[in-house]
Design a protein around this motif. Structure first.
Motif, PDB file in Angstrom:
ATOM      1  N   GLY A 154       6.178  -5.659 -10.357  1.00  0.00           N
ATOM      2  CA  GLY A 154       5.804  -4.463  -9.735  1.00  0.00           C
ATOM      3  C   GLY A 154       6.670  -3.174  -9.875  1.00  0.00           C
ATOM      4  O   GLY A 154       6.914  -2.450  -9.229  1.00  0.00           O
ATOM      5  N   LEU A 167       9.700   0.650  -5.254  1.00  0.00           N
ATOM      6  CA  LEU A 167      11.211   0.033  -5.284  1.00  0.00           C
ATOM      7  C   LEU A 167      11.335  -0.619  -6.710  1.00  0.00           C
ATOM      8  O   LEU A 167      12.419  -0.348  -7.367  1.00  0.00           O
ATOM      9  N   PHE A 190       1.206  -4.776 -12.683  1.00  0.00           N
ATOM     10  CA  PHE A 190      -0.226  -5.297 -12.768  1.00  0.00           C
ATOM     11  C   PHE A 190      -0.837  -4.453 -14.050  1.00  0.00           C
ATOM     12  O   PHE A 190      -1.355  -5.023 -14.987  1.00  0.00           O
ATOM     13  N   GLY A 191      -0.822  -2.802 -13.876  1.00  0.00           N
ATOM     14  CA  GLY A 191      -1.563  -2.104 -14.974  1.00  0.00           C
ATOM     15  C   GLY A 191      -0.556  -1.840 -16.196  1.00  0.00           C
ATOM     16  O   GLY A 191       0.428  -2.472 -16.496  1.00  0.00           O
ATOM     17  N   ASP A 197       0.137 -10.104 -14.221  1.00  0.00           N
ATOM     18  CA  ASP A 197      -0.427 -10.247 -13.037  1.00  0.00           C
ATOM     19  C   ASP A 197       0.256 -11.474 -12.015  1.00  0.00           C
ATOM     20  O   ASP A 197       0.281 -12.574 -12.801  1.00  0.00           O
ATOM     21  N   ILE A 198       0.672 -11.269 -11.134  1.00  0.00           N
ATOM     22  CA  ILE A 198       1.690 -12.462 -10.512  1.00  0.00           C
ATOM     23  C   ILE A 198       0.768 -13.322 -10.029  1.00  0.00           C
ATOM     24  O   ILE A 198       1.289 -14.431  -9.398  1.00  0.00           O
ATOM     25  N   THR A 199      -0.416 -13.262  -9.896  1.00  0.00           N
ATOM     26  CA  THR A 199      -1.292 -14.174  -9.583  1.00  0.00           C
ATOM     27  C   THR A 199      -1.746 -15.111 -10.742  1.00  0.00           C
ATOM     28  O   THR A 199      -2.198 -16.181 -10.561  1.00  0.00           O
ATOM     29  N   THR A 211       0.675  -3.554  -0.457  1.00  0.00           N
ATOM     30  CA  THR A 211       1.521  -2.792   0.500  1.00  0.00           C
ATOM     31  C   THR A 211       0.854  -2.147   1.508  1.00  0.00           C
ATOM     32  O   THR A 211       1.422  -1.645   2.561  1.00  0.00           O
ATOM     33  N   LEU A 267      10.708  -9.651  -1.569  1.00  0.00           N
ATOM     34  CA  LEU A 267      10.787  -8.413  -0.613  1.00  0.00           C
ATOM     35  C   LEU A 267       9.947  -8.678   0.439  1.00  0.00           C
ATOM     36  O   LEU A 267       8.493  -9.218   0.470  1.00  0.00           O
ATOM     37  N   SER A 268      10.542  -8.377   1.634  1.00  0.00           N
ATOM     38  CA  SER A 268       9.641  -8.697   2.911  1.00  0.00           C
ATOM     39  C   SER A 268       9.731  -7.417   3.748  1.00  0.00           C
ATOM     40  O   SER A 268      10.183  -6.344   3.304  1.00  0.00           O
ATOM     41  N   TYR A 287      -1.041  -8.326   7.032  1.00  0.00           N
ATOM     42  CA  TYR A 287      -0.151  -8.193   5.879  1.00  0.00           C
ATOM     43  C   TYR A 287       1.380  -8.736   6.662  1.00  0.00           C
ATOM     44  O   TYR A 287       1.995  -9.438   5.836  1.00  0.00           O
ATOM     45  N   ILE A 324      12.309  -1.499   5.498  1.00  0.00           N
ATOM     46  CA  ILE A 324      11.220  -1.001   6.760  1.00  0.00           C
ATOM     47  C   ILE A 324      11.102   0.629   5.786  1.00  0.00           C
ATOM     48  O   ILE A 324      11.736   1.183   4.979  1.00  0.00           O
ATOM     49  N   ILE A 325       9.911   1.238   6.284  1.00  0.00           N
ATOM     50  CA  ILE A 325       9.190   2.385   5.640  1.00  0.00           C
ATOM     51  C   ILE A 325      10.228   2.810   4.407  1.00  0.00           C
ATOM     52  O   ILE A 325      10.966   3.525   4.610  1.00  0.00           O
ATOM     53  N   ARG A 381       0.927   4.962  -4.386  1.00  0.00           N
ATOM     54  CA  ARG A 381       0.844   5.237  -3.145  1.00  0.00           C
ATOM     55  C   ARG A 381       1.932   6.331  -2.776  1.00  0.00           C
ATOM     56  O   ARG A 381       2.923   6.431  -3.473  1.00  0.00           O
TER      57      ARG A 381
HETATM   58  N1  LIG Z   1       6.848   0.862   1.014  1.00  0.00           N
HETATM   59  C1  LIG Z   1       7.274   0.247   2.273  1.00  0.00           C
HETATM   60  O1  LIG Z   1       7.261   1.140   3.238  1.00  0.00           O
HETATM   61  C2  LIG Z   1       7.699  -1.116   2.384  1.00  0.00           C
HETATM   62  C3  LIG Z   1       8.258  -1.466   3.764  1.00  0.00           C
HETATM   63  C4  LIG Z   1       8.523  -2.691   3.967  1.00  0.00           C
HETATM   64  C5  LIG Z   1       8.349  -3.799   2.921  1.00  0.00           C
HETATM   65  N2  LIG Z   1       7.972  -3.412   1.927  1.00  0.00           N
HETATM   66  C6  LIG Z   1       7.863  -4.181   0.863  1.00  0.00           C
HETATM   67  O2  LIG Z   1       8.709  -3.875  -0.391  1.00  0.00           O
HETATM   68  C7  LIG Z   1       7.968  -4.314  -1.507  1.00  0.00           C
HETATM   69  C8  LIG Z   1       8.032  -3.184  -2.477  1.00  0.00           C
HETATM   70  O3  LIG Z   1       7.001  -2.012  -1.929  1.00  0.00           O
HETATM   71  P1  LIG Z   1       6.925  -0.664  -2.691  1.00  0.00           P
HETATM   72  O4  LIG Z   1       6.630   0.399  -1.712  1.00  0.00           O
HETATM   73  O5  LIG Z   1       7.754  -0.511  -4.063  1.00  0.00           O
HETATM   74  O6  LIG Z   1       5.286  -1.068  -3.434  1.00  0.00           O
HETATM   75  P2  LIG Z   1       4.147  -0.248  -4.014  1.00  0.00           P
HETATM   76  O7  LIG Z   1       4.892   0.942  -4.410  1.00  0.00           O
HETATM   77  O8  LIG Z   1       3.076  -0.513  -3.213  1.00  0.00           O
HETATM   78  O9  LIG Z   1       4.074  -0.977  -5.408  1.00  0.00           O
HETATM   79  C9  LIG Z   1       3.382  -2.417  -5.327  1.00  0.00           C
HETATM   80  C10 LIG Z   1       3.313  -2.774  -6.916  1.00  0.00           C
HETATM   81  O10 LIG Z   1       2.670  -3.873  -7.016  1.00  0.00           O
HETATM   82  C11 LIG Z   1       2.173  -4.078  -8.081  1.00  0.00           C
HETATM   83  N3  LIG Z   1       0.990  -5.287  -7.920  1.00  0.00           N
HETATM   84  C12 LIG Z   1       0.042  -5.455  -7.012  1.00  0.00           C
HETATM   85  N4  LIG Z   1      -0.607  -6.425  -7.328  1.00  0.00           N
HETATM   86  C13 LIG Z   1      -0.205  -6.829  -8.395  1.00  0.00           C
HETATM   87  C14 LIG Z   1      -0.414  -8.129  -9.050  1.00  0.00           C
HETATM   88  N5  LIG Z   1      -1.496  -9.052  -8.786  1.00  0.00           N
HETATM   89  N6  LIG Z   1       0.378  -8.597 -10.133  1.00  0.00           N
HETATM   90  C15 LIG Z   1       1.451  -7.879 -10.620  1.00  0.00           C
HETATM   91  N7  LIG Z   1       1.891  -6.591  -9.852  1.00  0.00           N
HETATM   92  C16 LIG Z   1       1.092  -6.252  -8.705  1.00  0.00           C
HETATM   93  C17 LIG Z   1       1.429  -2.892  -8.203  1.00  0.00           C
HETATM   94  O11 LIG Z   1       1.277  -2.499  -9.718  1.00  0.00           O
HETATM   95  P3  LIG Z   1       0.386  -1.543 -10.592  1.00  0.00           P
HETATM   96  O12 LIG Z   1       0.839  -0.124 -10.003  1.00  0.00           O
HETATM   97  O13 LIG Z   1       0.974  -1.706 -12.045  1.00  0.00           O
HETATM   98  O14 LIG Z   1      -1.038  -1.924 -10.204  1.00  0.00           O
HETATM   99  C18 LIG Z   1       2.204  -1.706  -7.446  1.00  0.00           C
HETATM  100  O15 LIG Z   1       2.664  -0.982  -8.495  1.00  0.00           O
HETATM  101  C19 LIG Z   1       6.763  -4.931  -1.440  1.00  0.00           C
HETATM  102  O16 LIG Z   1       6.860  -6.486  -1.315  1.00  0.00           O
HETATM  103  C20 LIG Z   1       6.371  -4.271  -0.032  1.00  0.00           C
HETATM  104  O17 LIG Z   1       5.653  -5.393   1.051  1.00  0.00           O
HETATM  105  C21 LIG Z   1       7.637  -2.118   1.574  1.00  0.00           C
END
Ligand SMILES: NC(=O)c1ccc[n+]([C@@H]2O[C@H](COP(=O)([O-])OP(=O)(O)OC[C@H]3O[C@@H](n4cnc5c(N)ncnc54)[C@H](OP(=O)(O)O)[C@@H]3O)[C@@H](O)[C@H]2O)c1
Length: 306
Positions: A7, A12, A32-33, A49-51, A75, A112-113, A137, A162-163, A173
């Motif tokens: 990611g 993050l 992913f991209g 792709d992590i899947t 997310t 990450l959670s 989620y 948290i956010i 996003r």
């Molecule tokens: N943001 C928050 O407020 C928040 C709050 C609590 C917990 N968290 C947790 O913290 C972590 C990081 O959050 P974040 O805000 O940094 O997330 P984010 O900005 O939404 O980024 C998530 C990334 O995951 C990648 N992704 C999605 N599907 C994928 C796949 N199949 N294979 C590989 N990569 C994939 C995407 O990659 P591409 O862009 O390359 O498609 C995206 O850039 C997550 O686990 C989230 O659940 C976040």
């Protein structure tokens, strides 16, 4: 240490890359991209792709990481209600794939959670408090945590946060602070919920917290967030004050009136004692982080996603 980051195009992921670059830690960025982080040299990046467990194994064999940090996820909380199959595949199934490979190669796995694992009745949660997820989620994140906890493997850590807010390159996003600064500077009016309480987390602090766990060879669950809890309306009022926007641009509403697709926990926030004592975690106050973020925006390096 050799860190494989998933990611890395996400908020993050970009901050963990930044931490590794500043501290000269070897890393491989994957997402992913195509790579959208201008700080990552092309030979430090692989699309993964992590899947796809075959793709993961190929990358792991080639790079030989000592640690994997899994920031990749679906997310968008409301999107998970709409596409539960995708949420399950990326947020749960992929975690099993990553963990299996970590077990096979003796790699530390960091997952990450979220604060959403809790129902938000009590607030100020410690790592020992019982979970009670309210949304698809949140359930997916509880399931991902259970994969690690029930694996019989001990070399893992879970970081709940948290956010998260901060700047980045071509983020897919926005986040509450970028979004509110942009809207308020344009003079747009905002409808903001006033009965959900959160501890907003500066993404750079979160990245540091994640890396301190690895650097200090810790395992188990860690709560990493900003140091102060506010209602979402208070957060946006503070941003309005900071950018000198009229406060009457903000109209407050309740969760019941807003009627978001996924139910939200009313009051989260973390007890940060464990992170402070075991890691020396020392997050910036919200208003301090806001100043740094604004300086970064003024440098015009980062785009502001809509
Ligand atoms: N943001 C928050 O407020 C928040 C709050 C609590 C917990 N968290 C947790 O913290 C972590 C990081 O959050 P974040 O805000 O940094 O997330 P984010 O900005 O939404 O980024 C998530 C990334 O995951 C990648 N992704 C999605 N599907 C994928 C796949 N199949 N294979 C590989 N990569 C994939 C995407 O990659 P591409 O862009 O390359 O498609 C995206 O850039 C997550 O686990 C989230 O659940 C976040």
């Amino acid at each position: 240490m050799r860190i494989l980051i998933t990611g890395s195009n996400g908020l993050l992921g970009q901050k963990i890359v930044k931490y590794c670059l500043i501290n000269k830690i070897s890393f491989l960025a994957t997402s992913f991209g195509e790579n959208r982080n201008r700080e990552v040299p092309s030979n430090y990046y692989a699309s993964m792709d992590i899947t796809d467990s075959f793709a993961i194994e190929e990358v792991v064999r080639r790079y030989e990481p000592t640690h994997i940090i899994n920031t990749a996820a679906i997310t968008n909380v409301d999107a998970c209600e709409e596409d539960q199959e995708l949420c399950q595949r990326v947020n749960v199934f992929a975690v099993q794939c990553l963990l299996d490979i970590c077990k096979e190669y003796g790699i530390h796995f960091q997952q990450l959670s979220t604060d959403f694992v809790f129902d938000g009745v009590q607030g100020d949660y410690s790592e020992e408090d019982p979970v009670n997820p309210l949304s698809v989620y949140a359930q997916s994140k509880v399931a991902s945590e259970a994969i690690l906890m029930n694996s019989g493997y001990e070399n893992w850590s879970i970081v709940r946060t948290i956010i998260v807010f901060g700047t980045g390159y071509s983020l897919s996003r926005s986040n509450i602070v970028l979004w509110a600064i942009d809207a308020l500077r344009k003079g747009d009016s905002l409808i903001i919920v006033n009965d959900q309480f959160r501890a907003p987390t500066w993404a750079d602090d979160l990245a540091k917290g994640c890396m301190l766990i690895l650097e200090k060879d810790k395992t188990g669950i860690f709560h990493i967030s900003g140091p102060e809890s506010f209602s979402i309306a208070e957060i946006v009022r503070k941003i309005a004050q900071y950018v000198n926007a009229p406060i009457d641009l903000i109209r407050e509403t309740s969760s019941a009136e807003l009627n978001q697709k996924a139910p939200r926990p009313p009051r989260t926030g973390f007890d940060l004692s464990k992170a402070k004592e075991e890691l020396g975690y020392a997050p910036l106050a919200f208003e301090e982080a806001l100043k740094v973020l604004d300086e970064e925006l003024k440098s015009n390096v980062y785009s502001n996603p809509q």
